[in-house]
Scaffold this active site. Structure first.
Site, PDB file in Angstrom:
ATOM      1  N   SER A  50     -50.475  -0.195 -61.239  1.00 52.11           N
ATOM      2  CA  SER A  50     -51.385   0.464 -60.661  1.00 52.11           C
ATOM      3  C   SER A  50     -50.586   1.433 -59.953  1.00 52.11           C
ATOM      4  O   SER A  50     -50.878   2.586 -59.584  1.00 52.11           O
ATOM      5  CB  SER A  50     -52.173  -0.139 -59.818  1.00 52.11           C
ATOM      6  OG  SER A  50     -53.006  -1.138 -60.775  1.00 52.11           O
ATOM      7  N   ASN A  70     -55.785   7.867 -58.713  1.00 51.08           N
ATOM      8  CA  ASN A  70     -55.829   7.086 -57.599  1.00 51.08           C
ATOM      9  C   ASN A  70     -55.513   7.693 -56.342  1.00 51.08           C
ATOM     10  O   ASN A  70     -56.203   7.468 -55.070  1.00 51.08           O
ATOM     11  CB  ASN A  70     -54.827   5.765 -57.533  1.00 51.08           C
ATOM     12  CG  ASN A  70     -55.537   4.545 -58.161  1.00 51.08           C
ATOM     13  OD1 ASN A  70     -56.674   4.294 -58.067  1.00 51.08           O
ATOM     14  ND2 ASN A  70     -54.886   3.815 -58.738  1.00 51.08           N
ATOM     15  N   HIS A 103     -51.425   4.323 -67.812  1.00 46.16           N
ATOM     16  CA  HIS A 103     -52.355   3.786 -66.898  1.00 46.16           C
ATOM     17  C   HIS A 103     -53.781   3.841 -67.174  1.00 46.16           C
ATOM     18  O   HIS A 103     -54.295   4.961 -67.208  1.00 46.16           O
ATOM     19  CB  HIS A 103     -52.133   4.398 -65.415  1.00 46.16           C
ATOM     20  CG  HIS A 103     -52.960   3.960 -64.252  1.00 46.16           C
ATOM     21  ND1 HIS A 103     -53.548   4.792 -63.301  1.00 46.16           N
ATOM     22  CD2 HIS A 103     -53.340   2.715 -63.838  1.00 46.16           C
ATOM     23  CE1 HIS A 103     -54.403   3.747 -62.340  1.00 46.16           C
ATOM     24  NE2 HIS A 103     -53.865   2.459 -62.880  1.00 46.16           N
ATOM     25  N   GLU A 122     -53.597   7.555 -67.948  1.00 46.32           N
ATOM     26  CA  GLU A 122     -52.444   8.627 -67.339  1.00 46.32           C
ATOM     27  C   GLU A 122     -51.010   8.050 -67.853  1.00 46.32           C
ATOM     28  O   GLU A 122     -50.771   7.130 -68.015  1.00 46.32           O
ATOM     29  CB  GLU A 122     -52.355   8.340 -65.931  1.00 46.32           C
ATOM     30  CG  GLU A 122     -53.626   9.040 -64.979  1.00 46.32           C
ATOM     31  CD  GLU A 122     -53.737   8.703 -63.667  1.00 46.32           C
ATOM     32  OE1 GLU A 122     -53.908   9.424 -62.708  1.00 46.32           O
ATOM     33  OE2 GLU A 122     -53.291   7.367 -63.104  1.00 46.32           O
TER      34      GLU A 122
HETATM   35  N1  LIG Z   1     -57.929  -4.550 -62.671  1.00 48.87           N
HETATM   36  C1  LIG Z   1     -58.016  -3.266 -62.637  1.00 48.87           C
HETATM   37  O1  LIG Z   1     -58.748  -2.570 -62.490  1.00 48.87           O
HETATM   38  C2  LIG Z   1     -56.721  -2.637 -63.126  1.00 48.87           C
HETATM   39  C3  LIG Z   1     -56.684  -1.138 -63.257  1.00 48.87           C
HETATM   40  C4  LIG Z   1     -55.647  -0.369 -63.614  1.00 48.87           C
HETATM   41  C5  LIG Z   1     -54.461  -1.010 -63.516  1.00 48.87           C
HETATM   42  N2  LIG Z   1     -54.164  -2.353 -63.350  1.00 48.87           N
HETATM   43  C6  LIG Z   1     -52.805  -3.074 -63.520  1.00 48.87           C
HETATM   44  O2  LIG Z   1     -52.655  -3.718 -64.542  1.00 48.87           O
HETATM   45  C7  LIG Z   1     -51.915  -4.795 -64.580  1.00 48.87           C
HETATM   46  C8  LIG Z   1     -52.816  -6.099 -64.850  1.00 48.87           C
HETATM   47  O3  LIG Z   1     -53.932  -6.340 -63.971  1.00 48.87           O
HETATM   48  P1  LIG Z   1     -55.078  -7.219 -64.462  1.00 48.87           P
HETATM   49  O4  LIG Z   1     -56.147  -6.824 -63.377  1.00 48.87           O
HETATM   50  O5  LIG Z   1     -55.451  -7.051 -65.734  1.00 48.87           O
HETATM   51  O6  LIG Z   1     -54.705  -8.768 -64.119  1.00 48.87           O
HETATM   52  P2  LIG Z   1     -55.189 -10.113 -64.320  1.00 48.87           P
HETATM   53  O7  LIG Z   1     -54.700 -10.941 -63.510  1.00 48.87           O
HETATM   54  O8  LIG Z   1     -56.714  -9.871 -64.897  1.00 48.87           O
HETATM   55  O9  LIG Z   1     -54.488 -10.424 -65.738  1.00 48.87           O
HETATM   56  C9  LIG Z   1     -53.166 -10.642 -65.979  1.00 48.87           C
HETATM   57  C10 LIG Z   1     -52.682 -11.516 -67.021  1.00 48.87           C
HETATM   58  O10 LIG Z   1     -51.397 -11.660 -66.955  1.00 48.87           O
HETATM   59  C11 LIG Z   1     -51.197 -13.246 -67.532  1.00 48.87           C
HETATM   60  N3  LIG Z   1     -49.750 -13.279 -67.243  1.00 48.87           N
HETATM   61  C12 LIG Z   1     -49.133 -13.570 -65.974  1.00 48.87           C
HETATM   62  N4  LIG Z   1     -47.865 -14.036 -66.185  1.00 48.87           N
HETATM   63  C13 LIG Z   1     -47.584 -13.728 -67.410  1.00 48.87           C
HETATM   64  C14 LIG Z   1     -46.320 -13.995 -67.845  1.00 48.87           C
HETATM   65  N5  LIG Z   1     -45.186 -13.964 -67.420  1.00 48.87           N
HETATM   66  N6  LIG Z   1     -46.387 -13.648 -69.511  1.00 48.87           N
HETATM   67  C15 LIG Z   1     -47.564 -13.260 -70.036  1.00 48.87           C
HETATM   68  N7  LIG Z   1     -48.698 -13.071 -69.407  1.00 48.87           N
HETATM   69  C16 LIG Z   1     -48.686 -13.588 -67.929  1.00 48.87           C
HETATM   70  C17 LIG Z   1     -52.198 -13.898 -66.935  1.00 48.87           C
HETATM   71  O11 LIG Z   1     -52.272 -15.368 -67.473  1.00 48.87           O
HETATM   72  C18 LIG Z   1     -53.527 -13.002 -66.786  1.00 48.87           C
HETATM   73  O12 LIG Z   1     -54.184 -13.590 -68.073  1.00 48.87           O
HETATM   74  C19 LIG Z   1     -51.369  -4.911 -62.956  1.00 48.87           C
HETATM   75  O13 LIG Z   1     -50.307  -4.200 -63.076  1.00 48.87           O
HETATM   76  C20 LIG Z   1     -52.623  -4.314 -62.216  1.00 48.87           C
HETATM   77  O14 LIG Z   1     -52.075  -3.469 -61.069  1.00 48.87           O
HETATM   78  C21 LIG Z   1     -55.476  -3.175 -63.083  1.00 48.87           C
END
Ligand SMILES: NC(=O)c1ccc[n+]([C@@H]2O[C@H](COP(=O)([O-])OP(=O)(O)OC[C@H]3O[C@@H](n4cnc5c(N)ncnc54)[C@H](O)[C@@H]3O)[C@@H](O)[C@H]2O)c1
Length: 314
Positions: free
Chosen positions: A122, A194, A143, A155
């Protein structure tokens, strides 16, 4: 030679990762979803089914597509096995630098030398993440927006060392997958969306904090005016319609009065300190305690699908 991505892996099967994997699978690209948690992988499979059924029900996917799409996804809790054949790896693990560093260490060790890494971060600078790898020229930001299988924008962020061919390949790959990629040429905090989102949210929260209007009414102003117009004309094109001379006159007297706090507003920090973080904790600016949250999420996705159908035909 033009780069081609024939197989993909997505690391992290949470909120974003499972949606990104679904985008690949729907585009006919075999994808392996990798997660340390087997429960998270099982949950992702359930979410794929639910999302595909909703797309079929709304006419956005053919009736026979769920089985075909689901067959394009493999699940793995073994990083090496999951990524060794991938041409492109989308990283979507939680936003913690140390965790991402350990993941990129494994990816460098297990992936082919030419595999491209694309982070869904993010806000961690792409240059910082690229420097954790042995292949900064094959590293970029991609992104996606939640829900990733529905929102068209991705993005594509170019780091200082990202090869131009990698950006071109990502733009063309994402377009083929049905996305609307935008090239972010400078690795700037918040990228583009963002920055715009936070500028609007800061002013909206400030209006509520100052007692100018309720949170409901501020939202209503956006939903019934700005949002409707912005669906078809972006904020810059829209100003051309408005008249730049008029915009300039208003900007001259309004800018000094706009919220320009360089720290998050008290109305926000107090809610978070009290544990009121929004839907996930039952309360935020609104009270969600009486709501069926799964129902709210399904309704929001269904509304998004209606809007996307409209935009496609506009
Ligand atoms: N949630 C949002 O709205 C959003 C939007 C845009 C970008 N992001 C970005 O996307 C990324 C993921 O966010 P999210 O909300 O999907 O997170 P999340 O917590 O929903 O999912 C993350 C997953 O990664 C897994 N994980 C953790 N450590 C791991 C490892 N070592 N190897 C493999 N898998 C592993 C976890 O078990 C989990 O299932 C982050 O960088 C976040 O900033 C999130």
């Amino acid at each position: 030679m033009t780069m081609r991505f024939s197989t993909a892996a997505v690391i992290g099967s949470g909120i974003m990762g499972h949606g990104i994997a679904l985008v690949c699978a729907r585009g006919g690209v075999p994808v392996t979803l990798v997660d340390i948690s087997k429960d998270a992988l099982r949950a992702a499979e359930q979410k794929f089914r639910a999302s595909m059924m909703q797309l079929v029900a709304s006419g956005m996917a053919p009736a026979d597509s769920p089985e075909r799409v689901l067959a394009a996804v493999r699940y793995s809790s073994d990083m090496e096995e999951g990524v060794k054949d991938a041409d492109i790896v989308f990283e979507a693990v939680p936003e913690k630098l140390a965790l991402k560093e350990s993941v990129y260490g494994q990816l460098d060790a297990f992936c082919k030398p030419e595999t491209v890494f694309a982070s869904n971060t993010s806000g961690i600078p792409i240059n910082t993440l690229a420097a954790l790898t042995k292949r900064p020229e094959n590293f970029a930001g991609t992104h996606f927006f939640m829900p990733a299988h529905l929102i068209p924008l991705v993005e594509v962020i170019q780091g200082d060392k990202t090869a131009t061919g990698v950006i071109d390949a990502l733009m063309s790959f994402l377009t083929k997958l049905g996305k609307s990629p935008v090239h972010v040429r400078v690795d700037i905090p918040g990228f583009i969306a963002n920055r715009l989102q936070h500028a609007l949210a800061r002013e909206a929260m400030s209006l509520v904090e100052k007692g100018v209007a309720s949170a409901e009414d501020v939202d209503m102003v956006v939903k019934t005016s700005l949002a409707v117009r912005l669906l078809f004309t972006g904020p810059i094109e829209q100003r051309d319609f408005n008249g730049l001379d008029t915009h300039l006159s208003i900007a001259e007297y309004l800018y000094p009065d706009l919220e320009n706090s360089t720290v998050p507003l008290l109305i926000l920090t107090e809610k978070v300190r009290a544990g009121n973080c929004g839907i996930k904790s039952g309360k935020g600016f609104f009270d969600w305690t009486q709501e069926d949250l799964a129902g709210v999420a399904a309704r929001k996705n269904s509304q998004l699908i209606q809007v996307l159908t409209l935009l496609k035909n506009a």
